[in-house]
Design an enzyme around this catalytic site. Sequence first.
Site, PDB file in Angstrom:
ATOM      1  N   VAL A  91      -9.121   5.839  45.361  1.00 41.44           N
ATOM      2  CA  VAL A  91      -8.913   5.404  44.194  1.00 41.44           C
ATOM      3  C   VAL A  91      -8.265   4.043  44.385  1.00 41.44           C
ATOM      4  O   VAL A  91      -7.384   3.652  45.200  1.00 41.44           O
ATOM      5  CB  VAL A  91      -7.852   6.312  43.552  1.00 41.44           C
ATOM      6  CG1 VAL A  91      -7.354   5.681  42.216  1.00 41.44           C
ATOM      7  CG2 VAL A  91      -8.078   7.721  43.341  1.00 41.44           C
ATOM      8  N   ASN A 106     -17.881   2.974  37.643  1.00 39.45           N
ATOM      9  CA  ASN A 106     -17.947   4.181  38.504  1.00 39.45           C
ATOM     10  C   ASN A 106     -18.784   5.238  38.041  1.00 39.45           C
ATOM     11  O   ASN A 106     -19.055   5.404  37.082  1.00 39.45           O
ATOM     12  CB  ASN A 106     -16.421   4.597  38.755  1.00 39.45           C
ATOM     13  CG  ASN A 106     -16.212   5.888  39.808  1.00 39.45           C
ATOM     14  OD1 ASN A 106     -16.964   5.952  40.799  1.00 39.45           O
ATOM     15  ND2 ASN A 106     -15.599   6.874  39.363  1.00 39.45           N
ATOM     16  N   HIS A 108     -19.404   9.559  38.398  1.00 34.01           N
ATOM     17  CA  HIS A 108     -18.305  10.433  38.801  1.00 34.01           C
ATOM     18  C   HIS A 108     -19.473  11.681  38.399  1.00 34.01           C
ATOM     19  O   HIS A 108     -19.798  11.943  37.317  1.00 34.01           O
ATOM     20  CB  HIS A 108     -17.268  10.447  37.768  1.00 34.01           C
ATOM     21  CG  HIS A 108     -16.220  11.475  38.365  1.00 34.01           C
ATOM     22  ND1 HIS A 108     -15.442  11.720  39.555  1.00 34.01           N
ATOM     23  CD2 HIS A 108     -16.090  13.032  37.759  1.00 34.01           C
ATOM     24  CE1 HIS A 108     -15.023  12.912  39.714  1.00 34.01           C
ATOM     25  NE2 HIS A 108     -15.035  13.519  38.562  1.00 34.01           N
ATOM     26  N   ASP A 140     -10.438   1.958  35.188  1.00 34.32           N
ATOM     27  CA  ASP A 140      -9.059   1.389  34.777  1.00 34.32           C
ATOM     28  C   ASP A 140      -8.152   1.948  35.846  1.00 34.32           C
ATOM     29  O   ASP A 140      -8.366   2.410  37.031  1.00 34.32           O
ATOM     30  CB  ASP A 140      -8.576   1.823  33.297  1.00 34.32           C
ATOM     31  CG  ASP A 140      -8.711   3.412  33.262  1.00 34.32           C
ATOM     32  OD1 ASP A 140      -8.456   3.995  34.225  1.00 34.32           O
ATOM     33  OD2 ASP A 140      -8.411   4.048  32.029  1.00 34.32           O
TER      34      ASP A 140
HETATM   35  C1  GAR Z   1     -21.807  11.197  44.222  1.00 36.33           C
HETATM   36  O1  GAR Z   1     -22.278  12.509  43.840  1.00 36.33           O
HETATM   37  C2  GAR Z   1     -20.747  10.668  43.188  1.00 36.33           C
HETATM   38  O2  GAR Z   1     -20.970  10.737  42.138  1.00 36.33           O
HETATM   39  C3  GAR Z   1     -19.772  11.154  44.174  1.00 36.33           C
HETATM   40  O3  GAR Z   1     -19.733  11.198  45.169  1.00 36.33           O
HETATM   41  C4  GAR Z   1     -21.313  11.457  45.572  1.00 36.33           C
HETATM   42  C5  GAR Z   1     -21.669  10.078  46.438  1.00 36.33           C
HETATM   43  O4  GAR Z   1     -23.037  10.114  46.797  1.00 36.33           O
HETATM   44  N1  GAR Z   1     -18.453  10.192  43.684  1.00 36.33           N
HETATM   45  C6  GAR Z   1     -17.254  10.828  43.580  1.00 36.33           C
HETATM   46  O5  GAR Z   1     -17.067  12.056  43.699  1.00 36.33           O
HETATM   47  C7  GAR Z   1     -16.410   9.885  43.015  1.00 36.33           C
HETATM   48  N2  GAR Z   1     -14.964  10.611  42.723  1.00 36.33           N
HETATM   49  P1  GAR Z   1     -23.903   9.180  47.506  1.00 36.33           P
HETATM   50  O6  GAR Z   1     -23.085   8.517  48.326  1.00 36.33           O
HETATM   51  O7  GAR Z   1     -25.211   9.844  47.815  1.00 36.33           O
HETATM   52  O8  GAR Z   1     -23.937   8.183  46.379  1.00 36.33           O
END
Ligand code: GAR
Length: 200
Positions: A91, A106, A108, A140
């Site tokens: 974060v 971002n 999520h 934010d």
């Molecule tokens: C994705 O599912 C993304 O949405 C998540 O991590 C993964 C990354 O995959 N992000 C979070 O959980 C943020 N809190 P990637 O490295 O293959 O893009």
Amino acid sequence: MRIGVLASGRGSNLQALLNARQAGQIAGEFVAVGSDQPGAFALERASQAGIPEKSFPLNSYGSRENQEENILRWLQERRVELLLLAGYMRVLSSGFISRASFPILNIHPSLLPSFPGLHAQRQALAYGVKISGCTVHFVDEGLDSGPIILQEAVPVLEGDTEETLSERILQLEHRLYPEAVGLLLNGKLEKNGRTVRIKP
Ligand code: GAR
């Protein structure tokens, strides 16, 4: 627009963004990919695409403040105008966000405001929801709490595991994130408080 990305892991969302740029869907230039994890495959993807990349391991910087300070300085040196978090698992502090002169987006893997934070897909399965999905939002100072740009849903199927649900959501992420970035770059997003209107 000069785009920076922060990623902690394999970087499949980064790859989707780079592919979208190749396909002409994103009219910006990727100029920096940073990570808190030196071994992140996202960094390898960046270097394969000829994009400057740098890792900022916490243990090299002593404190989170110093780590963030160095990330911010590097992004500023690279003259980043838009920052995309793509699987960045830290974060960003309110100090970073208030001093960043560029918008931050971002992605999520849940339908926010449900299941913010880590392991969103695990949280969704544990809660027993029948629908999940993903959200692209402005960052934010809260935890996954910024104004929502795009959301889309997928069903949670009987017998889903964290892996199968994550994979279904990920396919959606790879389409939705480039779409949201394209809308921003084309001046189609109008932010009014918490509400983001998409102009026709
Ligand atoms: C994705 O599912 C993304 O949405 C998540 O991590 C993964 C990354 O995959 N992000 C979070 O959980 C943020 N809190 P990637 O490295 O293959 O893009």
